[in-house]
Design an enzyme around this catalytic site. Structure first.
Site, PDB file in Angstrom:
ATOM      1  N   GLU A   1     -22.453  11.423  14.400  1.00  0.00           N
ATOM      2  CA  GLU A   1     -23.441  11.451  14.197  1.00  0.00           C
ATOM      3  C   GLU A   1     -24.181  12.151  13.399  1.00  0.00           C
ATOM      4  O   GLU A   1     -23.534  13.483  13.981  1.00  0.00           O
ATOM      5  CB  GLU A   1     -23.747  11.235  16.596  1.00  0.00           C
ATOM      6  CG  GLU A   1     -24.650  10.380  15.912  1.00  0.00           C
ATOM      7  CD  GLU A   1     -26.101   9.692  15.507  1.00  0.00           C
ATOM      8  OE1 GLU A   1     -25.642   9.223  13.984  1.00  0.00           O
ATOM      9  OE2 GLU A   1     -26.115   9.043  16.425  1.00  0.00           O
ATOM     10  N   ASP A   2     -25.394  12.137  12.683  1.00  0.00           N
ATOM     11  CA  ASP A   2     -26.262  13.380  12.678  1.00  0.00           C
ATOM     12  C   ASP A   2     -26.888  14.006  14.194  1.00  0.00           C
ATOM     13  O   ASP A   2     -26.754  15.322  13.721  1.00  0.00           O
ATOM     14  CB  ASP A   2     -27.257  12.686  11.497  1.00  0.00           C
ATOM     15  CG  ASP A   2     -27.805  11.675  12.074  1.00  0.00           C
ATOM     16  OD1 ASP A   2     -27.346  11.128  13.322  1.00  0.00           O
ATOM     17  OD2 ASP A   2     -28.709  11.017  11.419  1.00  0.00           O
TER      18      ASP A   2
END
Ligand code: 5GP
Length: 216
Positions: free
Chosen positions: A132-133
């Site tokens: 995930e960012d």
């Protein structure tokens, strides 16, 4: 993850002037500062890949959360591959891509996955690494994990490049974190503002002018 194990980025010492780096002309007036230069991101991603390989207990299904996680995912997978071929822990990888939509406000607040029920059933018995960012409030990730656990994976770990220091956090902390960042809206390295800024290499703080210029 031990909080000491990530890099704490704060606004006092990490607000680099835009003049010190190469910024695409089309974004120059839309940013207020560089928060994490691209080279630092890459070095940190390399280290996270090393930790992941060291701690892996078997084949990994590396799951990219689109769209913001795609650059981190691509670089992380490349470094994991290099680590594996250097003769360390040998970790076979398979790759998966999920689009996550979270609904809030008047609706249930439940996340919706782009994968079908049948595709999710493939997770049974597998070791999953979600990439995930950014974790902001943590709501999306907590709900995504709850949803995936219903499909009986062997294990689920999460690597997030960023975690935001926000009073709205639900306390969720991923297994691997690159940097903790101040409570500001950041763009670049695939993180967008209305689909813009994904083509910016550094992680930057958007300016008020940028928010106006790229408003929907
Ligand atoms: P959460 O559920 O943790 O509050 O939100 C997670 C999602 O919000 C992220 O996956 C990301 O899409 C979006 N988000 C939160 N903070 C930022 C930010 O500073 N910049 C960008 N571009 N997206 C953000």
């Amino acid at each position: 993850m031990d909080p000491k194990m990530w890099i704490d980025i704060n606004t006092e010492s990490h607000q680099y002037s835009l003049d010190h780096f190469v910024i695409p002309d089309h974004y120059e007036t839309a940013l207020s500062s560089v928060l994490i230069p691209h080279g630092v991101i890459m070095d940190r991603v390399e280290k996270l890949a090393k930790l992941i390989v060291q701690e892996a207990t078997g084949p990994l299904v590396v799951c990219c959360v689109l769209k913001g996680g795609h650059q981190f995912f691509a670089d992380l997978v490349n470094y994991i591959k290099k680590n594996v071929t250097r003769g360390g822990n040998s970790v076979p990888l398979s790759l998966e891509f999920i689009k996550v939509k979270s609904y809030s406000g008047e609706t249930s607040g439940e996340v919706k996955l782009s994968l079908t029920d049948d595709e999710c059933k493939e997770f049974a018995g597998k070791n999953i690494l979600i990439v995930e960012d950014i974790i902001d409030t943590g709501k999306t990730m907590v709900q995504l994990l709850a949803k995936l656990k219903k499909y009986s994976p062997e294990s689920v770990k999460v690597a997030s490049l960023l975690i935001k220091k926000t009073p709205l956090s639900n306390g969720y902390i991923p297994d691997y974190v690159g940097f903790s960042i101040p409570n500001a809206f950041v763009v670049g390295y695939a993180l967008d503002y209305n689909e813009y800024f994904r083509d910016l290499d550094h992680i930057c703080v958007i300016s008020e002018h940028g928010k106006e210029k790229y408003a929907i």
